[in-house]
Design an enzyme around this catalytic site. Structure first.
Site, PDB file in Angstrom:
ATOM      1  N   VAL A   1      11.509  -1.949  15.668  1.00  0.00           N
ATOM      2  CA  VAL A   1      11.472  -2.442  13.976  1.00  0.00           C
ATOM      3  C   VAL A   1      12.891  -2.544  13.456  1.00  0.00           C
ATOM      4  O   VAL A   1      13.133  -3.893  13.159  1.00  0.00           O
ATOM      5  CB  VAL A   1      10.545  -1.519  13.438  1.00  0.00           C
ATOM      6  CG1 VAL A   1      11.111  -1.923  11.558  1.00  0.00           C
ATOM      7  CG2 VAL A   1       9.363  -0.809  13.191  1.00  0.00           C
TER       8      VAL A   1
ATOM      9  N   ARG B   1       8.646  -1.309  23.787  1.00  0.00           N
ATOM     10  CA  ARG B   1       9.131  -2.291  22.701  1.00  0.00           C
ATOM     11  C   ARG B   1       9.518  -3.022  22.626  1.00  0.00           C
ATOM     12  O   ARG B   1      10.868  -1.867  22.706  1.00  0.00           O
ATOM     13  CB  ARG B   1       7.488  -2.328  22.494  1.00  0.00           C
ATOM     14  CG  ARG B   1       7.498  -1.588  21.553  1.00  0.00           C
ATOM     15  CD  ARG B   1       6.159  -0.838  20.172  1.00  0.00           C
ATOM     16  NE  ARG B   1       6.519   0.583  20.357  1.00  0.00           N
ATOM     17  CZ  ARG B   1       7.512   0.602  18.674  1.00  0.00           C
ATOM     18  NH1 ARG B   1       7.843  -0.074  18.233  1.00  0.00           N
ATOM     19  NH2 ARG B   1       7.000   1.687  18.444  1.00  0.00           N
TER      20      ARG B   1
ATOM     21  N   ASN C   1       9.897   3.556  24.341  1.00  0.00           N
ATOM     22  CA  ASN C   1       8.621   3.051  23.286  1.00  0.00           C
ATOM     23  C   ASN C   1       9.257   1.773  24.521  1.00  0.00           C
ATOM     24  O   ASN C   1      10.278   1.214  24.152  1.00  0.00           O
ATOM     25  CB  ASN C   1       9.412   2.396  21.770  1.00  0.00           C
ATOM     26  CG  ASN C   1       9.965   3.659  21.209  1.00  0.00           C
ATOM     27  OD1 ASN C   1       7.772   4.098  21.021  1.00  0.00           O
ATOM     28  ND2 ASN C   1      10.332   4.125  20.197  1.00  0.00           N
TER      29      ASN C   1
ATOM     30  N   HIS D   1      18.954  11.966  15.805  1.00  0.00           N
ATOM     31  CA  HIS D   1      17.701  10.520  15.911  1.00  0.00           C
ATOM     32  C   HIS D   1      18.336   9.234  16.487  1.00  0.00           C
ATOM     33  O   HIS D   1      19.025   8.662  15.932  1.00  0.00           O
ATOM     34  CB  HIS D   1      16.680  10.844  15.340  1.00  0.00           C
ATOM     35  CG  HIS D   1      15.350   9.373  15.742  1.00  0.00           C
ATOM     36  ND1 HIS D   1      14.510  10.061  15.688  1.00  0.00           N
ATOM     37  CD2 HIS D   1      15.562   8.812  16.998  1.00  0.00           C
ATOM     38  CE1 HIS D   1      13.987   9.089  16.915  1.00  0.00           C
ATOM     39  NE2 HIS D   1      14.560   8.348  17.197  1.00  0.00           N
TER      40      HIS D   1
ATOM     41  N   GLU E   1      15.098   7.294  23.231  1.00  0.00           N
ATOM     42  CA  GLU E   1      14.982   8.077  22.179  1.00  0.00           C
ATOM     43  C   GLU E   1      15.370   9.442  22.392  1.00  0.00           C
ATOM     44  O   GLU E   1      14.567  10.782  23.206  1.00  0.00           O
ATOM     45  CB  GLU E   1      13.636   8.045  21.533  1.00  0.00           C
ATOM     46  CG  GLU E   1      13.299   6.873  20.773  1.00  0.00           C
ATOM     47  CD  GLU E   1      12.457   6.247  19.033  1.00  0.00           C
ATOM     48  OE1 GLU E   1      12.547   7.709  18.857  1.00  0.00           O
ATOM     49  OE2 GLU E   1      11.706   5.236  19.402  1.00  0.00           O
TER      50      GLU E   1
ATOM     51  N   HIS F   1       8.707  11.650   9.917  1.00  0.00           N
ATOM     52  CA  HIS F   1       8.355  11.093  10.873  1.00  0.00           C
ATOM     53  C   HIS F   1       8.820   9.658  11.207  1.00  0.00           C
ATOM     54  O   HIS F   1       8.640   9.131  12.152  1.00  0.00           O
ATOM     55  CB  HIS F   1       8.031  12.032  12.044  1.00  0.00           C
ATOM     56  CG  HIS F   1       7.781  13.008  11.771  1.00  0.00           C
ATOM     57  ND1 HIS F   1       8.799  13.790  12.727  1.00  0.00           N
ATOM     58  CD2 HIS F   1       7.380  14.033  11.050  1.00  0.00           C
ATOM     59  CE1 HIS F   1       8.446  15.449  12.582  1.00  0.00           C
ATOM     60  NE2 HIS F   1       7.096  15.050  11.457  1.00  0.00           N
TER      61      HIS F   1
ATOM     62  N   TYR G   1      12.835  23.458  19.577  1.00  0.00           N
ATOM     63  CA  TYR G   1      12.843  22.720  18.332  1.00  0.00           C
ATOM     64  C   TYR G   1      14.248  22.926  18.088  1.00  0.00           C
ATOM     65  O   TYR G   1      14.602  24.006  17.771  1.00  0.00           O
ATOM     66  CB  TYR G   1      12.355  23.609  17.630  1.00  0.00           C
ATOM     67  CG  TYR G   1      11.848  23.065  15.843  1.00  0.00           C
ATOM     68  CD1 TYR G   1      11.884  21.792  15.597  1.00  0.00           C
ATOM     69  CD2 TYR G   1      12.420  24.132  14.570  1.00  0.00           C
ATOM     70  CE1 TYR G   1      11.735  20.735  14.184  1.00  0.00           C
ATOM     71  CE2 TYR G   1      13.203  23.076  13.346  1.00  0.00           C
ATOM     72  CZ  TYR G   1      12.773  22.003  13.313  1.00  0.00           C
ATOM     73  OH  TYR G   1      12.736  21.470  12.227  1.00  0.00           O
TER      74      TYR G   1
END
Length: 448
Positions: free
Chosen positions: A294, A291, A289, A208, A275, A235, A202
């Site tokens: 957003v 795809r 991801n 991010h 990511e 998240h 962690y």
């Protein structure tokens, strides 16, 4: 080039694809549930076909209904948008089996990246930096304790098939590990039907960072820089910007080339996002991801490209319209996600839009399917609009965002617009000095 494509989605992303297709001279087919009969994407598409009742499971998630719609209308390809069936490998395979082109990556690549452990092992093999953690899934508490001791506390336990923060638990010490481990497995089982989990180190104060890539499916690939998506609540991303305030040009090129090479080696086709958590100058892969994202408009703004158009072109067998050397960062872009939610609890707030006015002017883009009189249905995600601003630099983009938010009118329902007005008063936001924990800490102090 395709003559006609079907859009297996709804709302602003469906409308986004309709617009790209129309500019290319490609006819579009909108699918919709009975709840979306009056939706803007239905009004704007060349054809529309109802595929079921309001529940997503009976309409937008129904593979049989979507495939039937494609066959009935003679669509040659299906664009999935994001969400719903966009990362369902079984759907992709079924589309291909019916002789229809899926506008996106192969079922193999979706399946590979959909399993978090396989994705991590693949990226590690391809030279992408990963977070220290377990090798594969962890089935027993005793094994979890050994792994946690080896990598050091705190650790985070994640569902192999997870997403959206579900099946994810933090253990700051061995005393917390047992409860976190059992809870994560239980949540994973309930949410995904799969209780397998893995363990990672962690990171205390990471950002991010995600890298936009695009592959031609033939061993060629490029990167289109990075986006900083650190402002998150539970998240879920709230604000995204490109380029990242903490990333310098040399670092951008280094991680971008690493990602582009990895997806080229895979033979990946279409848009994708790799990511990372980023801390102390180091990148740690978390997921890919397979795809469109957003937040893709901020990348389009700073690179001057149309990613949806490019998806359609490559799916049709055409070469990419740009090379790596053609891609240069131009200015700064910020996107805010506007949800129909009531503050301070962020509870969904469906209802009728009594008045809607989109902001305008230089550097302003509004991706939304709202209109006066539109009734937001209670069955789907609460995202109702994305406000994207572009400026010569970050201060200009922030100034335009503040101005655009002041012009925006969304009456009839509560929305998260006041949240962004408040955030733009915060020095940390103005300076770009925030991590993935910043927003939730701020909400506890100011909203909770």
């Amino acid at each position: 080039m395709f003559r006609k494509i079907l859009i297996a989605n709804r709302g602003e992303i469906a409308l986004r694809v309709v617009r790209a297709a129309r500019e290319m001279g490609v006819a579009s087919v909108a699918v919709h549930s009975t709840a979306d009969a009056d939706a803007m994407h239905v009004r704007m598409a060349d054809e529309a076909i109802c595929i079921g009742p309001p529940p997503s499971s009976d309409s937008y998630l129904s593979m049989a209904a979507v495939l039937s719609a494609a066959e009935i209308t003679g669509a040659e390809a299906i664009h999935p948008g994001y969400g719903f069936l966009s990362e369902n490998a079984n759907f992709v395979q079924a589309v291909e089996d019916h002789g229809i082109k899926f506008i996106g990556p192969s079922a193999e690549h979706i399946r590979m990246m959909g399993d978090k452990i396989t994705a991590k092992e693949t990226m590690h093999r391809l030279g992408v930096p990963c977070v220290p953690g377990s090798v594969g899934g962890v089935a027993h508490l005793e094994t979890a304790q050994i792994v946690a001791r080896d990598i050091g506390y705190p650790v985070i336990i994640k569902a192999t098939a997870g997403g959206g923060g579900r099946g994810m638990k933090l253990a700051r010490s061995e005393d917390e590990l047992e409860n976190a481990f059992r809870t994560a497995r239980s949540e994973a089982k309930a949410a995904f039907g799969n209780d397998e989990v893995y363990i990672e180190k962690y990171l205390g104060r990471p950002r991010h960072i995600e890298v936009q890539i695009f592959g031609d499916g033939k061993g060629g690939a490029v990167h289109l820089g990075e986006r900083d998506c650190s402002l998150q609540r539970r998240h879920q991303k709230v604000l995204e910007e490109a380029p990242g305030p903490a990333i310098d040009p040399e670092t951008r090129e280094r991680i971008g080339q690493t990602c582009a090479k990895a997806v080229a080696d895979l033979g990946y086709e279409g848009a994708g996002t790799i990511e990372f958590l980023y801390e102390d100058g180091e990148f740690y892969f978390i997921e890919m991801n397979t795809r469109l994202q957003v937040e893709h408009p901020v990348t389009e703004a700073v690179f001057g490209v149309d990613l949806v158009r490019e998806q359609i072109r490559v799916a049709a067998g055409l070469p990419m319209s740009f090379r790596q050397e053609d891609l240069r960062v131009n200015g700064h872009a910020i996107e805010v996600r506007i949800n129909a939610e009531k503050l301070p609890n962020f509870s969904p707030c469906p209802g009728k839009i009594t008045q809607y006015h989109a902001p305008g002017g230089l550097g302003i883009r509004m991706d939304s399917a709202l209109y006066d009189g539109y009734r937001i249905p209670p069955y789907y995600d609460s995202l109702i609009a994305k406000l994207i601003v572009h400026g010569r630099d970050r201060p200009e983009a922030l100034a335009r965002l503040k101005r655009a938010l002041g012009e925006l009118i969304v009456d009839g329902v509560d929305s998260t617009v006041p949240l962004f007005h408040a955030l733009l008063q915060e020095p940390a936001i103005l300076q770009g000095d925030y991590t993935i924990h910043w927003l939730e800490d701020w909400l506890k102090r100011n909203v909770g």
